[in-house]
Design an enzyme around this catalytic site. Structure first.
Site, mmCIF file in Angstrom:
data_model
loop_
_atom_site.group_PDB
_atom_site.id
_atom_site.type_symbol
_atom_site.label_atom_id
_atom_site.label_comp_id
_atom_site.label_asym_id
_atom_site.label_seq_id
_atom_site.Cartn_x
_atom_site.Cartn_y
_atom_site.Cartn_z
ATOM 1 N N ASP A 72 -62.149 89.743 22.654
ATOM 2 C CA ASP A 72 -63.526 89.364 22.476
ATOM 3 C C ASP A 72 -64.374 89.953 23.552
ATOM 4 O OD1 ASP A 72 -62.886 88.806 19.642
ATOM 5 O OD2 ASP A 72 -63.258 86.655 20.032
ATOM 6 N N GLY A 73 -63.789 89.641 24.704
ATOM 7 C CA GLY A 73 -64.693 90.022 25.876
ATOM 8 C C GLY A 73 -65.028 91.404 25.971
ATOM 9 N N ASN A 146 -73.272 87.377 21.664
ATOM 10 C CA ASN A 146 -72.557 86.036 21.542
ATOM 11 C C ASN A 146 -73.574 84.678 22.110
ATOM 12 O OD1 ASN A 146 -70.207 86.189 20.301
ATOM 13 N ND2 ASN A 146 -69.138 85.402 22.014
ATOM 14 N N ASP A 147 -73.760 84.523 23.103
ATOM 15 C CA ASP A 147 -74.449 83.444 23.718
ATOM 16 C C ASP A 147 -75.005 83.520 25.223
ATOM 17 O OD1 ASP A 147 -72.243 83.132 25.376
ATOM 18 O OD2 ASP A 147 -71.194 81.883 23.952
ATOM 19 N N ARG A 155 -70.620 68.925 38.848
ATOM 20 C CA ARG A 155 -71.525 67.618 38.536
ATOM 21 C C ARG A 155 -72.541 67.663 37.564
ATOM 22 N NH1 ARG A 155 -74.370 66.732 44.437
ATOM 23 N NH2 ARG A 155 -74.766 64.675 43.570
ATOM 24 N N THR A 185 -68.661 80.788 16.849
ATOM 25 C CA THR A 185 -67.096 80.604 16.796
ATOM 26 C C THR A 185 -66.727 80.900 18.328
ATOM 27 O OG1 THR A 185 -66.688 82.839 16.419
ATOM 28 C CG2 THR A 185 -66.803 81.417 14.354
ATOM 29 N N ALA A 186 -67.532 80.846 19.388
ATOM 30 C CA ALA A 186 -66.908 80.920 20.704
ATOM 31 C C ALA A 186 -67.310 79.490 21.411
ATOM 32 C CB ALA A 186 -67.646 81.867 21.348
ATOM 33 N N SER A 188 -69.825 77.399 21.678
ATOM 34 C CA SER A 188 -70.662 76.474 20.793
ATOM 35 C C SER A 188 -69.736 75.911 20.110
ATOM 36 C CB SER A 188 -71.632 77.298 20.113
ATOM 37 O OG SER A 188 -72.342 76.297 19.207
#
Length: 285
Positions: A72-73, A146-147, A155, A185-186, A188
């Site tokens: 996918d990458g 994708n995102d 932290r 579908t990744a 998220s």
């Protein structure tokens, strides 16, 4: 005559074995593809590099089909490269889950059949534009299939998320995912967000490990302007990931996500519905 480009990831296709098999099958059909591997600096695959990438961008203007071989990458990188040229992408899975891939490397007959078609069936996928504003100036601009992920390092970080300037959520946590339907579908999904049909039009905001029960996923209209602001005082660190690439953030940076003018055009070849594909990838019968 417009070309067909084979773009394998050599870190996935060792020795370009699968690429050679597909190339031979295409040549048997009278198609001579142009092979342009997508080389990377390292296994982390942060960004493609080198003369192969330059050659790919130069050739896409005269291409009718791009065949992507990788995980996918790899597909995400190629989608960003190909989108300005509106070249359709046929995806061949050399990764693990491969949520975005239509075919497997052994499907050489199907790959050749699609490559021979003048007008294959296409799916159009929405993309997003991502900018980072710092002290009134834009310090980053990009786009993604994708995102966009805003995260703290080691932290908890305080986040404020806005839609068209109105507060959606304020919480402490590990991060925020702002994704397209394709990206649902990744990261998220892994963070508890909904699975959305990839041809839908929407922007989803999903908190990552939020320390607040009220911090939930929101599915927004595609026209919304989503802004994520992170508080990184007292030595805290944060970064932005746009389809895998990473950018360090500073305190009160604003990450702005909007619908992009670009789209990704994926060839639909496998004959499976989205629901069948998700069930298979998630191991359901």
């Amino acid at each position: 005559m417009k070309k067909i480009i084979l773009a394998p990831n050599p870190l996935r296709d060792i020795g370009l074995t699968h690429t050679d098999n597909i190339r031979c099958r295409l040549e048997a059909k009278g198609i001579t593809p142009l092979v342009l591997p997508l080389d990377y600096v390292s296994e982390e695959r942060s960004e493609p590099i080198g003369k192969e990438l330059k050659a790919l961008t130069e050739e896409l203007g005269n291409a009718r089909l791009l065949i992507a071989l990788g995980g996918d990458g790899t597909i995400l990188h190629l989608a960003r490269i190909a989108a300005p040229y509106r070249v359709p992408i046929l995806t061949v899975n050399l990764g693990r889950k491969g949520f975005m891939a239509e075919l497997e490397p052994e499907d050489t007959d199907e790959i050749a059949r699609v490559a021979a078609e003048d007008m294959p069936q296409l799916e159009e996928r929405m993309m997003i534009d991502v900018t980072v504003n710092r002290d009134g100036a834009t310090v980053y601009q990009g786009f993604a299939l994708n995102d966009a992920v805003v995260k703290g390092v080691a932290r908890l970080v305080d986040f404020a998320v806005f839609g068209d300037g109105d507060l959606i959520s304020r919480f402490s946590g590990d991060g925020v995912v702002v994704c397209t339907p394709t990206g649902s579908t990744a990261y998220s999904m892994a963070s508890g967000g909904p699975i959305i049909e990839p041809t839908a039009q929407s922007i989803t905001v999903t908190p990552i490990c939020a320390h607040a029960l009220r911090a939930k996923s929101f599915v927004l209209a595609p026209e919304r302007v989503v802004t994520v602001q992170s508080t990184l005082a007292h030595g805290k660190q944060g970064f932005l990931s746009v389809d895998g690439g990473s950018l360090p953030l500073e305190d009160q940076d604003e990450v702005r996500v909007t619908r992009s003018r670009y789209i990704t055009r994926l060839v639909k070849a496998a004959g499976r519905s989205f629901y069948q594909m998700v069930n298979e990838k998630l191991g359901e019968s």
